[in-house]
Design an enzyme around this catalytic site. Structure first.
Site, PDB file in Angstrom:
ATOM      1  N   ARG A  43      11.984  -5.096  13.413  1.00  0.00           N
ATOM      2  CA  ARG A  43      11.243  -4.227  14.242  1.00  0.00           C
ATOM      3  C   ARG A  43      10.538  -5.058  15.315  1.00  0.00           C
ATOM      4  NH1 ARG A  43       8.397  -0.337  10.051  1.00  0.00           N
ATOM      5  NH2 ARG A  43       6.631  -1.757  10.940  1.00  0.00           N
ATOM      6  N   ARG A  87      12.065  -8.571   5.879  1.00  0.00           N
ATOM      7  CA  ARG A  87      12.315  -7.402   5.885  1.00  0.00           C
ATOM      8  C   ARG A  87      12.999  -6.847   7.215  1.00  0.00           C
ATOM      9  NH1 ARG A  87       8.231  -2.393   5.176  1.00  0.00           N
ATOM     10  NH2 ARG A  87       8.760  -1.592   7.256  1.00  0.00           N
ATOM     11  N   ARG A 137      -9.471   1.017   8.754  1.00  0.00           N
ATOM     12  CA  ARG A 137      -9.366  -0.474   9.114  1.00  0.00           C
ATOM     13  C   ARG A 137     -10.033  -1.188  10.023  1.00  0.00           C
ATOM     14  NH1 ARG A 137      -3.280  -0.072   8.598  1.00  0.00           N
ATOM     15  NH2 ARG A 137      -2.225  -1.769   9.652  1.00  0.00           N
ATOM     16  N   LYS A 184       0.976  -1.157  -0.044  1.00  0.00           N
ATOM     17  CA  LYS A 184       0.055   0.162  -0.022  1.00  0.00           C
ATOM     18  C   LYS A 184       0.893   1.253  -0.086  1.00  0.00           C
ATOM     19  CE  LYS A 184      -2.203  -0.902   4.050  1.00  0.00           C
ATOM     20  NZ  LYS A 184      -1.688  -2.302   4.228  1.00  0.00           N
ATOM     21  N   ARG A 235      -0.790  -9.452  13.017  1.00  0.00           N
ATOM     22  CA  ARG A 235      -1.140  -8.479  12.147  1.00  0.00           C
ATOM     23  C   ARG A 235      -2.016  -9.083  11.232  1.00  0.00           C
ATOM     24  NH1 ARG A 235       4.570  -6.321  10.710  1.00  0.00           N
ATOM     25  NH2 ARG A 235       3.506  -5.088   9.169  1.00  0.00           N
TER      26      ARG A 235
END
Ligand code: ADP
Length: 217
Positions: free
Chosen positions: A162, A127, A88, A13, A173
């Site tokens: 992270r 990531r 959301r 996104k 998530r």
């Protein structure tokens, strides 16, 4: 343009929103970026949001709505906006509808980015981010790794995973997305605004969004 981008974490996104904003100067509004900046600055909002974000949970609607009500009335939104990460939840979508009516604004399109689950999982787990708060360069252990001893190529700080990129937080998530955000697809379908776009390549996706905008949907 005034559009909303829907899609799972890792669907791209942010990248798509960024490319779209370059195209017609509409402003990209990423609730994730606003929240991360608030956490970094240690504002009241940041302090309240941090623990939810680290776990991969959604920040409460009331906080998000207060923040977005203000953001959408800022001057730079007059040129148009691309919402990336908001709404959301159904209550957020309903409140946004009321707010836009009050501001006499209409949405052009809601794009749902469809990306295969394996691709999403691979992107999220590979990531890495530079731990220097002023750098935060993003790496990918497969396609764009940091130095061999795990340091940032830009500033030399350690490159880390992270908190919200641990396996546990990623799973959370994705589950949260399925449970709380996918109902928005039906919500915007009913509103006649939804366009599903299969998306593996951001540039291709931007072309398809432009086409959908000119076709009126
Ligand atoms: P991603 O889409 O990869 O999960 P984001 O950068 O959009 O990442 O968001 C990071 C975190 O910020 C989310 O996990 C959530 O905790 C919080 N967040 C962002 N946008 C919202 C929102 N609209 N409502 C509630 N929480 C949000």
């Amino acid at each position: 343009m005034r559009i909303i981008l829907l899609g799972a974490p890792g669907a791209g996104k942010g990248t798509v929103a960024n490319l779209l904003s370059e195209y017609d100067r509409s402003v990209q509004i990423s609730t994730g970026d606003i929240l991360r900046a608030a956490v970094k600055e240690g504002t009241g909002l940041g302090k309240q949001a941090k623990e939810y974000m680290d776990r991969g949970d959604l920040v409460p609607d009331s906080l998000i709505l207060r923040m977005m009500e203000e953001r959408l009335q800022a001057n730079d939104c007059k040129k148009g906006f691309i919402l990336d990460g908001f709404p959301r939840t159904i209550p957020q979508a309903e409140e946004l509808k009321t707010l836009l009516e009050r501001l006499h604004l209409t949405l052009d399109l809601v794009v749902n980015l469809e990306v295969p689950k394996e691709v999403i999982l691979d992107r999220l787990t590979t990531r890495r981010t530079c731990s220097n708060p002023d750098c935060q360069t993003i790496y990918n252990v497969k396609s764009n790794p940091p130095t061999r001893d795990g340091k940032c190529k830009v500033c030399g700080w350690p490159v880390i995973q992270r908190d919200d990129e641990s396996e546990e937080a990623i799973t959370n998530r994705l589950e949260t997305y399925n449970e709380k955000t996918t109902p928005l697809i039906g919500f915007y379908q009913k509103e006649g605004l939804l366009k599903n776009i299969f998306s593996l390549n951001s540039k291709e996706t931007v072309k398809n969004i432009k086409k959908a905008l000119t076709a009126g949907k």
